[in-house]
Design an enzyme around this catalytic site. Sequence first.
Site, mmCIF file in Angstrom:
data_model
loop_
_atom_site.group_PDB
_atom_site.id
_atom_site.type_symbol
_atom_site.label_atom_id
_atom_site.label_comp_id
_atom_site.label_asym_id
_atom_site.label_seq_id
_atom_site.Cartn_x
_atom_site.Cartn_y
_atom_site.Cartn_z
ATOM 1 N N SER A 67 1.092 -3.091 5.030
ATOM 2 C CA SER A 67 -0.023 -3.921 4.587
ATOM 3 C C SER A 67 0.394 -5.037 3.621
ATOM 4 O O SER A 67 1.257 -5.838 3.938
ATOM 5 C CB SER A 67 -1.064 -2.985 3.970
ATOM 6 O OG SER A 67 -2.189 -3.677 3.548
ATOM 7 N N ASP A 283 -6.249 -6.336 7.501
ATOM 8 C CA ASP A 283 -7.457 -5.522 7.372
ATOM 9 C C ASP A 283 -8.206 -5.844 6.064
ATOM 10 O O ASP A 283 -9.135 -5.142 5.680
ATOM 11 C CB ASP A 283 -7.158 -4.015 7.494
ATOM 12 C CG ASP A 283 -6.312 -3.469 6.366
ATOM 13 O OD1 ASP A 283 -5.795 -4.257 5.554
ATOM 14 O OD2 ASP A 283 -6.152 -2.223 6.311
ATOM 15 N N GLU A 373 -14.540 -2.825 -0.270
ATOM 16 C CA GLU A 373 -13.832 -2.726 -1.534
ATOM 17 C C GLU A 373 -13.750 -4.146 -2.080
ATOM 18 O O GLU A 373 -13.708 -5.112 -1.322
ATOM 19 C CB GLU A 373 -12.422 -2.164 -1.321
ATOM 20 C CG GLU A 373 -12.426 -0.702 -0.928
ATOM 21 C CD GLU A 373 -11.035 -0.070 -0.983
ATOM 22 O OE1 GLU A 373 -10.916 0.986 -1.600
ATOM 23 O OE2 GLU A 373 -10.078 -0.632 -0.411
ATOM 24 N N ASN A 375 -11.354 -5.633 -3.093
ATOM 25 C CA ASN A 375 -10.140 -6.280 -2.605
ATOM 26 C C ASN A 375 -10.296 -6.921 -1.224
ATOM 27 O O ASN A 375 -9.360 -7.520 -0.702
ATOM 28 C CB ASN A 375 -8.972 -5.287 -2.606
ATOM 29 C CG ASN A 375 -9.221 -4.099 -1.677
ATOM 30 O OD1 ASN A 375 -9.924 -4.197 -0.680
ATOM 31 N ND2 ASN A 375 -8.638 -2.958 -2.013
ATOM 32 N N PRO A 502 -5.065 6.936 -11.369
ATOM 33 C CA PRO A 502 -3.696 6.866 -10.844
ATOM 34 C C PRO A 502 -3.733 6.133 -9.507
ATOM 35 O O PRO A 502 -4.633 6.372 -8.699
ATOM 36 C CB PRO A 502 -3.308 8.333 -10.655
ATOM 37 C CG PRO A 502 -4.583 9.092 -10.593
ATOM 38 C CD PRO A 502 -5.650 8.300 -11.270
ATOM 39 N N SER A 503 -2.781 5.229 -9.288
ATOM 40 C CA SER A 503 -2.734 4.531 -8.006
ATOM 41 C C SER A 503 -2.411 5.517 -6.887
ATOM 42 O O SER A 503 -1.700 6.490 -7.098
ATOM 43 C CB SER A 503 -1.662 3.449 -8.065
ATOM 44 O OG SER A 503 -1.228 3.126 -6.767
ATOM 45 N N GLY A 504 -2.930 5.246 -5.711
ATOM 46 C CA GLY A 504 -2.616 6.088 -4.558
ATOM 47 C C GLY A 504 -1.469 5.503 -3.740
ATOM 48 O O GLY A 504 -1.054 6.078 -2.736
HETATM 49 C C1 16G Z 1 -4.852 1.412 0.165
HETATM 50 C C2 16G Z 1 -6.208 1.613 0.740
HETATM 51 C C3 16G Z 1 -7.195 0.673 0.108
HETATM 52 C C4 16G Z 1 -7.182 0.854 -1.384
HETATM 53 C C5 16G Z 1 -5.798 0.750 -1.932
HETATM 54 C C6 16G Z 1 -5.771 1.164 -3.378
HETATM 55 C C7 16G Z 1 -6.717 2.239 3.020
HETATM 56 C C8 16G Z 1 -6.532 1.907 4.453
HETATM 57 N N1 16G Z 1 -6.184 1.380 2.173
HETATM 58 O O1 16G Z 1 -4.361 0.136 0.438
HETATM 59 O O2 16G Z 1 -8.451 0.974 0.622
HETATM 60 O O3 16G Z 1 -7.982 -0.098 -2.010
HETATM 61 O O4 16G Z 1 -4.947 1.624 -1.221
HETATM 62 O O5 16G Z 1 -4.478 1.200 -3.845
HETATM 63 O O6 16G Z 1 -7.321 3.230 2.668
HETATM 64 P P1 16G Z 1 -4.139 1.830 -5.237
HETATM 65 O O7 16G Z 1 -4.526 3.291 -5.173
HETATM 66 O O8 16G Z 1 -2.678 1.603 -5.373
HETATM 67 O O9 16G Z 1 -4.940 1.087 -6.244
HETATM 68 MG MG MG Z 2 -4.004 -3.991 4.632
#
Ligand code: 16G
Ligand code: MG
Length: 547
Positions: A67, A283, A373, A375, A502-504
Site C-alpha cells: 500500500s 484503495d 477513515e 485517511n 499502538p499502530s497496527g
Molecule cells: C491499514 C489499514 C487502514 C488503517 C491503517 C492504520 C486496511 C486494509 N488498512 O493500512 O485501514 O487506517 O492500517 O495504520 O485495513 P496504523 O495502525 O499504523 O495507524
Molecule cells: Mg492502501
Amino acid sequence: MMTAHFEEVLKQSHLHPKPAGLILEYGTSGFRTNAKQLDHIMFRMGLLATLRSKKTKATIGVMVTASHNPEEDNGVKLIDPMGEMVTPAWEGYATQLANSEQEDLLTALKDVTEKEAIDMSQEARIFVGKDTRSSSASLSQSVLDGVKALDGQSKDYGLVTTPQLHYMVCCQNTQGKYGEATMDGYYSKLCTAFHQLTKHASNRTDDQKHLCVDGANGIGALKVQEMESHLKKHLQISIFNDGSKGKLNFQCGADFVKVQQKPPAGLEINPGGRCCSFDGDADRIVYYYIDSQRCFHLLDGDKIATLICTYLKQLINQAGLDLKIAVVQTAYANGSSTRYLEDTMKVTVKCTKTGVKHLHHAALEFDIGVYFEANGHGTVLFSKAAEEMIQKLAEDSSIKDERKKAAILLQSTITVINQTVGDAISDMLLIEAILAIKGMTLQQWDAIYSDLPNRQLKVKVSDRRVIDTTDAERRAVSPAGLQDTIDTLVKKYKQGRSFVRPSGTEDVVRVYAEADTQENADALAHEVSLAVYRLAGGVGDEPKPLH
Ligand code: 16G
Ligand code: MG
C-alpha cells in the site's frame, strides 16, 4: 492422501525457507515488512488461501502489496469470498503458519485442516494480484507456488489495484451477478454508471470535467490510464506521478498529502483546480485544491463521507424511500465532521476501531452505511433490501419526475460504487459525479464544515503493546496513569481532543490531537507524546516541541 499432498508442500517449502527465529504478525492489513523477509510468507499464504478456498468452496484472493508504505516494503493479504477481508480466525492461522519454523510447517498446516475439518479433495481456486513494487513479481510467484503445492487452481491477474482484486473475487463468487471478473468488466461497469450519472449534470464545461490525479507512482496511475478509453472524455484526467520517473509513495500519494497536509511533489497545481491523490495500491483517495492565495485545502475521508452522505440523503428523500443511512468513522475523524453529521444532518454516526474490517463490519448494520477513515479509505454499503427497493422503484413505470429521477440516480450510484472495499478509482468517479450533478466546486464542498486543526505524531517505545485501549481506541486503559494525564492535558486546550493507540502496521505509538488553533493542536500533540514517552517506555530522544 493427506500425506501425499503434504509431501509436495514439504519439498516446495524448502525453496521458500523461513529465516529461523523471524516472527511476523498478520496485522490490520495482512503481513507487511521489508520485502526481503517475505518470500516464505508468500508461499505459506498461497497454502493458506488454498485451504481457505477448500473450506469455503469459493474463490479466494491474495493481494501482494504494501500500500502506502515505502517501495522497499511489501505485504500480502487474503480476500474472502464476497470480496471482504479474511475472517479473524484465519488471520490467526496466517500468523501461526507464518511463524512455524521450517520443520514445524506441516504440523501447523495439519492443525488448520483438522480444526477446520477441511476436505482436502475439494477443489480450490485462488485469484492473485500484485502492485508495481519491484519485489512484487517474485513474491506473487511464491504465492502461486504455494497454491500449486496444494494442487489449487490459480488465476494470476498480474498488476491490479487492491480493490480491483476484491471486485474480481466477488464477481467470481456471485457468478457474475456483481459484474464480470475481468478488467474490462470492471471498467465498463464503473464507467457506464458514471456516464449514466453525469448525464444528469447539465452544462458541464471542460473545466468542470478536468481532474488532476496523483498516482503515487504506483498501480493506480497505470489503471487510470487503462480506464481512459472507457471514460470517453466524460472525465478528462491529467495523471501525475505515474511511475515513469518518481519513486513509489515518495513525497506523493494520499498518505503523504493527508499526513503532511500539503500537495505532493510532481503535481502542477493551479488555484481552484480539482486534484486528488491515490495511495500505493489505490484503495485510498483524498482531494485538495489551492485557493487564489495559494493556500492548501484538504478534503479527506471525513469530507468525502459527508459529501456522499449529503447526496444520498437528498436522493432518498426525493425518492420517498424509508431507508436509514449512517456514517461509520474512527477516532481519527475530525471532530467537526462528526458534529456536522450528527447535529446538522441528523444521521447516525458510529465510531469503530481503526482498520477497514471494523468499519466495513459496522456499516453492514444499516440500510445504507457510508464508511470512511479520515485517511481516505472508504466506500458505501447498501443492504440487499435497500438495493431491491431502489431497483423496484427505478423500474416502476407508475412513478414519474423527481421520484423517478432520484431512483434512477440511486441505481447508477450503487453501480459506480465498489462495495467490496474502499476503492480510489470508484470513489473518484462517485465524487466527480456528485460534484457534477450538484454543480459544486471543491471550495463549496469544503465549506460544508470547517475542520478543526489537528496533528498526528508518532512515538517510539520499546514495546507498543503496553498500550491497551478501549472505547473504539479513544481511551487508554494501560499503562497506568496515561489516560488521566491525557485527560488533564486535553482540558488545557479549547476544543481539545486527543487519543493514543499502538499502530497496527508500524512499530510505533500513534498520537492524535485536535484543538481550536494549529498551535494548540501541535502543542497538545507534543504534550501527549511526551506523556507516552515517559509512561509507556519511550526509546531514543524525547519528543521535541513542533515549534
Ligand atoms: C491499514 C489499514 C487502514 C488503517 C491503517 C492504520 C486496511 C486494509 N488498512 O493500512 O485501514 O487506517 O492500517 O495504520 O485495513 P496504523 O495502525 O499504523 O495507524
Ligand atoms: Mg492502501
